[in-house]
Design a protein around this motif. Structure first.
Motif, short mmCIF file in Angstrom:
data_model
loop_
_atom_site.label_atom_id
_atom_site.label_comp_id
_atom_site.label_asym_id
_atom_site.label_seq_id
_atom_site.Cartn_x
_atom_site.Cartn_y
_atom_site.Cartn_z
N ILE A 54 -1.63 -9.70 -36.96
CA ILE A 54 -1.40 -11.04 -36.41
C ILE A 54 -0.74 -11.93 -37.47
N ALA A 58 2.92 -13.86 -37.31
CA ALA A 58 3.04 -15.31 -37.51
C ALA A 58 4.01 -15.62 -38.64
N ALA A 93 4.32 -14.29 -30.47
CA ALA A 93 4.32 -15.38 -31.44
C ALA A 93 5.44 -16.34 -31.10
N ILE A 111 0.11 -17.82 -31.69
CA ILE A 111 0.13 -16.40 -31.40
C ILE A 111 -0.79 -16.14 -30.21
#
Length: 133
Positions: A54, A58, A93, A111
């Motif tokens: 994640i 980002a 994202a 996200i």
């Protein structure tokens, strides 16, 4: 070459992004959307998407949003807040430039996790991008 072609060229030049299967879904001046299909290799021991995956998405989305204003860019710093565990079919994202100077732009990113055709916010990030490196 239009902005999407340039963005796809840059993304395809990133070996790590190719390894993960990242896709550039949208790119406009000050906005970028990156997507990543969730694979079993991206999960941690509880079955959720690992925070590092994640965080990568980002970081890259922030840089694409900022870089879309400069042509080339690097992330100077960013922070991320995880709101809920990510699980489902895809990570999305969405990053946008909030304030831009001559060489630096501040960006934000949300996200989302796509799970059964519904988007759930799983994390938010903000960062500073340095242009024309």
């Amino acid at each position: 070459m239009d902005i999407m072609q340039i963005g796809n060229k840059i993304l395809n030049e990133q070996p790590f992004s190719r390894l993960l299967g990242t896709r550039l879904a949208a790119l406009q001046p000050g906005f970028a959307q990156l997507e990543l299909e969730i694979k079993s290799e991206f999960l941690q021991q509880h079955g959720y998407v690992h925070g590092g995956v994640i965080s990568y998405l980002a970081d890259n989305a922030l840089t694409f949003a900022g870089g879309s204003l400069f042509g080339d860019a690097l992330t100077v710093e960013f922070k991320i807040n995880y709101q809920r565990p990510a699980q489902g079919q895809r990570l999305i994202a969405k990053a946008k430039a909030e304030a831009s100077g001559k060489k630096v732009v501040c960006c934000t990113c949300e996200i989302y996790c796509l799970n059964d055709e519904k988007e759930f916010l799983c994390a938010s990030a903000q960062g500073t991008v340095l242009g024309k490196v």
